[in-house]
Design a protein around this motif. Sequence first.
Motif, PDB file in Angstrom:
ATOM      1  N   PRO A   1       0.716  -1.149   0.164  1.00  0.00           N
ATOM      2  CA  PRO A   1      -0.078  -0.027  -0.064  1.00  0.00           C
ATOM      3  C   PRO A   1       0.740   1.313  -0.051  1.00  0.00           C
ATOM      4  CG  PRO A   1      -0.245  -1.283   1.918  1.00  0.00           C
ATOM      5  CD  PRO A   1       0.624  -2.118   1.234  1.00  0.00           C
ATOM      6  N   GLN A   2       0.389   2.271  -0.553  1.00  0.00           N
ATOM      7  CA  GLN A   2       0.942   3.468  -0.855  1.00  0.00           C
ATOM      8  C   GLN A   2       0.086   4.564  -0.078  1.00  0.00           C
ATOM      9  OE1 GLN A   2       3.651   4.648  -3.827  1.00  0.00           O
ATOM     10  NE2 GLN A   2       2.096   6.720  -4.325  1.00  0.00           N
ATOM     11  N   VAL A   3       0.772   5.612   0.815  1.00  0.00           N
ATOM     12  CA  VAL A   3      -0.097   6.593   1.576  1.00  0.00           C
ATOM     13  C   VAL A   3       0.901   7.779   1.350  1.00  0.00           C
ATOM     14  CG1 VAL A   3      -0.580   7.563   3.625  1.00  0.00           C
ATOM     15  CG2 VAL A   3      -0.516   5.109   3.257  1.00  0.00           C
ATOM     16  N   VAL A   4      -0.013   8.721   1.005  1.00  0.00           N
ATOM     17  CA  VAL A   4       0.508  10.199   0.770  1.00  0.00           C
ATOM     18  C   VAL A   4       0.109  11.071   1.902  1.00  0.00           C
ATOM     19  CG1 VAL A   4      -1.286  11.138  -1.106  1.00  0.00           C
ATOM     20  CG2 VAL A   4       1.112  12.031  -0.758  1.00  0.00           C
ATOM     21  N   PHE A   5       0.966  11.824   2.643  1.00  0.00           N
ATOM     22  CA  PHE A   5       0.695  12.531   3.544  1.00  0.00           C
ATOM     23  C   PHE A   5       0.590  14.065   3.000  1.00  0.00           C
ATOM     24  CE2 PHE A   5       2.183   8.894   5.830  1.00  0.00           C
ATOM     25  CZ  PHE A   5       1.373   8.959   6.829  1.00  0.00           C
ATOM     26  N   ALA A   6      -0.493  15.131   3.393  1.00  0.00           N
ATOM     27  CA  ALA A   6      -0.456  16.013   2.484  1.00  0.00           C
ATOM     28  C   ALA A   6      -0.685  17.234   3.449  1.00  0.00           C
ATOM     29  CB  ALA A   6      -1.463  16.190   1.442  1.00  0.00           C
ATOM     30  N   CYS A   7       0.128  18.355   3.638  1.00  0.00           N
ATOM     31  CA  CYS A   7      -0.328  19.448   4.281  1.00  0.00           C
ATOM     32  C   CYS A   7       0.064  20.657   3.102  1.00  0.00           C
ATOM     33  CB  CYS A   7       0.761  19.493   5.525  1.00  0.00           C
ATOM     34  SG  CYS A   7       2.186  19.652   5.440  1.00  0.00           S
ATOM     35  N   VAL A   8       0.071  21.907   3.763  1.00  0.00           N
ATOM     36  CA  VAL A   8       0.277  22.944   2.808  1.00  0.00           C
ATOM     37  C   VAL A   8       1.554  23.133   2.497  1.00  0.00           C
ATOM     38  CG1 VAL A   8       0.061  25.570   2.765  1.00  0.00           C
ATOM     39  CG2 VAL A   8      -1.622  24.107   3.911  1.00  0.00           C
ATOM     40  N   ARG A   9       2.888  23.390   3.410  1.00  0.00           N
ATOM     41  CA  ARG A   9       4.105  23.621   3.530  1.00  0.00           C
ATOM     42  C   ARG A   9       4.923  22.440   3.239  1.00  0.00           C
ATOM     43  NH1 ARG A   9       4.493  28.338   1.439  1.00  0.00           N
ATOM     44  NH2 ARG A   9       6.599  28.666   2.112  1.00  0.00           N
ATOM     45  N   ASN A  10       4.450  21.248   3.555  1.00  0.00           N
ATOM     46  CA  ASN A  10       5.214  20.164   3.385  1.00  0.00           C
ATOM     47  C   ASN A  10       6.379  20.334   4.306  1.00  0.00           C
ATOM     48  OD1 ASN A  10       6.778  18.012   1.110  1.00  0.00           O
ATOM     49  ND2 ASN A  10       5.921  17.202   3.002  1.00  0.00           N
ATOM     50  N   GLY A  11       6.396  20.716   5.497  1.00  0.00           N
ATOM     51  CA  GLY A  11       7.445  21.196   6.384  1.00  0.00           C
ATOM     52  C   GLY A  11       7.442  20.692   7.742  1.00  0.00           C
ATOM     53  N   GLY A  12       6.366  20.113   8.190  1.00  0.00           N
ATOM     54  CA  GLY A  12       5.983  19.698   9.294  1.00  0.00           C
ATOM     55  C   GLY A  12       5.308  18.309   9.649  1.00  0.00           C
TER      56      GLY A  12
END
Length: 145
Positions: free
Chosen positions: A5-16
């Motif tokens: 399985p592949q998971v992508v974690f997404a936020c705004v800045r991709n910094g934290g």
Amino acid sequence: MTRTPQVVFACVRNGGRSVASRVLTEHYAGGRVVALSAGTQPGEHIHPEVAEVLEKLGLDTSAEHPKMLTRETVAASDLAITLGCGEECPYVPGVRYVDWPVDDPGGQDEATVRRIVADLDARVRELLVELVPDIELPPSVLNRD
């Protein structure tokens, strides 16, 4: 043999949040889950306070750098975990989305960042048991110090 399985974690800045989630997932999954992180408006670098806390927990962040979240990245994933990017995250039919309402660690003091990382740690460990029911998780990195 089943597909990893592949998971992508997404936020705004991709910094934290997304970076911490990806690093924790890779650490615990032992190759049984592919973890990616990206942002809708990636910053210049990951938040130094996040890198510092993760490094103190024994997790290497030296290869981490913010990346743009693309429709293709989401489409190639089985699951998209959103962490504050909300409606800015591209929607791809057929991909399961889960929102984790986790505070932004950017610019926070060490105690706050550690609390946020502890929250993400618990969420990642639960996610891995869901994705790979027979996984044997190593002890939490939070128990190291």
